[in-house]
Design a protein around this motif. Structure first.
Motif, mmCIF file in Angstrom:
data_model
loop_
_atom_site.group_PDB
_atom_site.id
_atom_site.type_symbol
_atom_site.label_atom_id
_atom_site.label_comp_id
_atom_site.label_asym_id
_atom_site.label_seq_id
_atom_site.Cartn_x
_atom_site.Cartn_y
_atom_site.Cartn_z
ATOM 1 N N SER A 14 6.343 -6.458 -0.357
ATOM 2 C CA SER A 14 4.875 -6.491 -0.259
ATOM 3 C C SER A 14 4.290 -7.742 -0.924
ATOM 4 N N PHE A 22 0.239 -3.333 9.261
ATOM 5 C CA PHE A 22 1.212 -3.745 8.251
ATOM 6 C C PHE A 22 2.420 -4.250 9.013
ATOM 7 N N LYS A 49 -7.581 -8.116 12.228
ATOM 8 C CA LYS A 49 -6.544 -9.056 12.677
ATOM 9 C C LYS A 49 -6.971 -9.713 13.985
ATOM 10 N N SER A 104 5.727 -15.658 8.397
ATOM 11 C CA SER A 104 4.611 -15.057 7.664
ATOM 12 C C SER A 104 3.333 -15.155 8.491
ATOM 13 N N ARG A 123 -7.856 -2.529 9.791
ATOM 14 C CA ARG A 123 -6.931 -3.654 9.590
ATOM 15 C C ARG A 123 -6.606 -4.329 10.928
ATOM 16 N N ALA A 177 -2.615 -12.831 5.791
ATOM 17 C CA ALA A 177 -3.088 -11.493 5.423
ATOM 18 C C ALA A 177 -4.580 -11.386 5.755
ATOM 19 N N MET A 216 0.838 -1.195 0.000
ATOM 20 C CA MET A 216 0.000 0.000 0.000
ATOM 21 C C MET A 216 0.873 1.245 0.000
ATOM 22 N N TYR A 262 4.713 -9.869 2.463
ATOM 23 C CA TYR A 262 4.176 -9.347 3.730
ATOM 24 C C TYR A 262 3.332 -8.104 3.470
ATOM 25 N N GLU A 263 2.408 -7.846 4.392
ATOM 26 C CA GLU A 263 1.636 -6.620 4.277
ATOM 27 C C GLU A 263 2.552 -5.435 4.576
ATOM 28 N N THR A 264 2.601 -4.517 3.621
ATOM 29 C CA THR A 264 3.606 -3.457 3.674
ATOM 30 C C THR A 264 2.987 -2.103 3.365
#
Ligand code: P5A
Length: 445
Positions: free
Chosen positions: A372, A346, A52, A441, A48, A444, A1, A375-377
């Motif tokens: 990204s 993130f 989670k 990891s 987000r 997501a 993102m 991983y969520e970045t």
């Protein structure tokens, strides 16, 4: 993102309405926006985190063998008249009339609704136990909504319900949730203390609150500090095995909130050197109330002898939106939030210090695409100055930060900074494969 395309309305000033740090930081980092007293919109980064937490709670309910359903937010008053709680609930219940002048309400909890589902579907002891949960918004017109999402009027709860043939089996279900809750909170990096509690408007006589220690908590708690060492082996407990023993172990420690506290009991049960008093945040609450709802609402099943019997029930709540605030209370510093990896909005944040420099930017873009992918970045590609970028990334609590374009370093070196420890190291871009292998990891959202 890319941050240039993201809604992240961070605030420099401390909002005057916030009394506790989590509320301040949630507003300052652009996680939530107040709609009216105790009611919030969740902005991208806040949502987000909420998701989670919701997913961890969901996963642990599924692991414990509980089935997910989804009940509505709006309920008919009829079922609450059957249980007798329509009058009892008082002003905390938001009452609504539909166009036909039927009385409806925005659910503060779902015991009646789930009992209604049960009685329509389950007729025999052979189909028991039934364990059901949902994750749904609740409304309670709290007298004093405060502390942001910690005591909201609209809030997200995971509520589960158990149905069993007798008291003994019902206790087995209670123990299953007890263990499940300890596993759930431990997975978020929280130490939750189970304490004997009052049952209030939910009813029944067996109840535990799960409380995390925090000086801003709303409850005063008294406990035997040895309970803090008890949870080491919680992850090894298997649902197919004996759950009674580990639960009894927890129950054997004195731990109560101020409404149940009794000084002489405390002194009798806990040696002076183990006595602890603290404030805490209630993140979960479980109840066993026998046939309270099944009797009044006629939720019966046929037992093995062919006789009709009221089912034994329990209900089990986790404050999902409250947990967002609770985690911040236990994990922040003077710069802002420090998200544990498992709930971070993130996992990685990339800061480009020279967005106007084409070589640096194309490098940063490549690294962003590479990381990204795994991983969520969040990539800070904005044109602000370095100071603004560093403090924003720290404020929003991104655990692993990559800094690119530091003029004092060669073009193929990037900086890695750990938000929690503050430690930095320089990584050669050619070794990025190796570097990235350090990070486990996470699923997501
Ligand atoms: C248990 C599940 C119940 O409602 N019925 C269904 C039972 N219990 S409870 O203790 O009242 O609520 C469960 C958890 O929800 C959170 N919570 C709140 N969170 C934010 N704002 C509020 N106003 C609020 N009220 C309750 C708490 O974490 C509580 O443990």
């Amino acid at each position: 993102m890319k941050l240039s395309k993201y809604l992240l309305p961070v605030l420099k000033e401390t909002p005057s309405e916030a009394e506790i740090i989590s509320h301040t930081l949630m507003l300052r980092s652009g996680m939530i926006s107040q709609s009216s007293s105790g009611i919030y919109s969740w902005l991208p980064i806040g949502l987000r985190v909420l998701k989670k937490i919701e997913n961890i709670v969901r996963d642990e309910q599924n692991n414990a063998g509980v089935n997910e359903i989804l009940m509505p937010t709006i309920q008919p008053a009829d079922i609450w008249n059957e249980s007798g709680r329509y009058e009892d609930y008082g002003k905390e219940m938001l009452r609504i009339n539909d166009r036909h002048d039927r009385q409806m309400l925005y659910g503060p909890t779902n015991e009646e609704q789930v009992t209604d589902i049960f009685r329509r579907s389950i007729k025999s002891y052979k189909e028991l136990p039934q364990l059901l949960y949902h994750i749904q918004w609740k409304f309670r017109d709290e007298l004093r909504p405060r502390f942001g999402v910690m005591r909201g009027r609209e809030f997200l709860m995971k509520d589960a319900y158990s149905f069993d043939i007798d008291e003994m089996k019902s206790e087995d279900s209670y123990n299953r949730f007890f263990i499940c809750y300890l596993k759930t909170f431990a997975r978020m990096g929280l130490k939750a203390i189970p304490m004997a509690a009052d049952t209030g408007p939910i009813g029944g006589d067996l109840s535990h609150e799960f409380v995390i220690l925090s000086k801003t908590g709303e409850s005063d708690i008294y406990f035997d500090q040895r309970i803090l060492q008890e949870d080491e082996s919680i992850n090894e407990i298997d649902y197919e095995g004996d759950l009674k023993k580990p639960v009894e172990k927890f129950k054997s420690y004195y731990s109560v909130s101020d409404d149940k506290y009794n000084e002489s009991e405390f002194n009798k049960n806990v040696d002076k050197q183990n006595q602890m008093q603290s404030r805490g945040i209630e993140v979960g609450h479980i109840f066993s109330f026998g046939t309270k709802y099944s009797t009044s609402m006629k939720a019966n099943v046929l037992d093995f002898d062919g006789k009709e019997k009221s089912v034994y029930m329990g209900s089990y709540g986790i404050g999902i939106s409250r947990l967002v605030g609770a985690i911040i209370e236990t994990s922040h510093d003077e710069k802002g939030i420090i998200w544990p990896d498992v709930v971070a909005p993130f996992l990685f944040g990339i800061i480009n210090l020279s967005p106007k420099d084409e070589i640096v930017s194309s490098n940063a873009e490549k690294i962003y695409n590479y990381i990204s992918d795994k991983y969520e970045t969040i990539y800070d590609d904005k044109k602000d100055n370095a100071g603004v970028k560093f403090s924003r990334m720290d404020l929003i609590g991104i655990p692993h930060q990559i800094i690119i374009g530091n003029k004092s370093k060669s073009d193929n070196e990037i900086e890695y900074k750990n938000r929690r420890t503050g430690n930095s190291e320089f990584i050669n871009i050619d070794k990025i494969d190796e570097f990235i292998k350090r990070f486990p990891s996470y699923s997501a959202i």
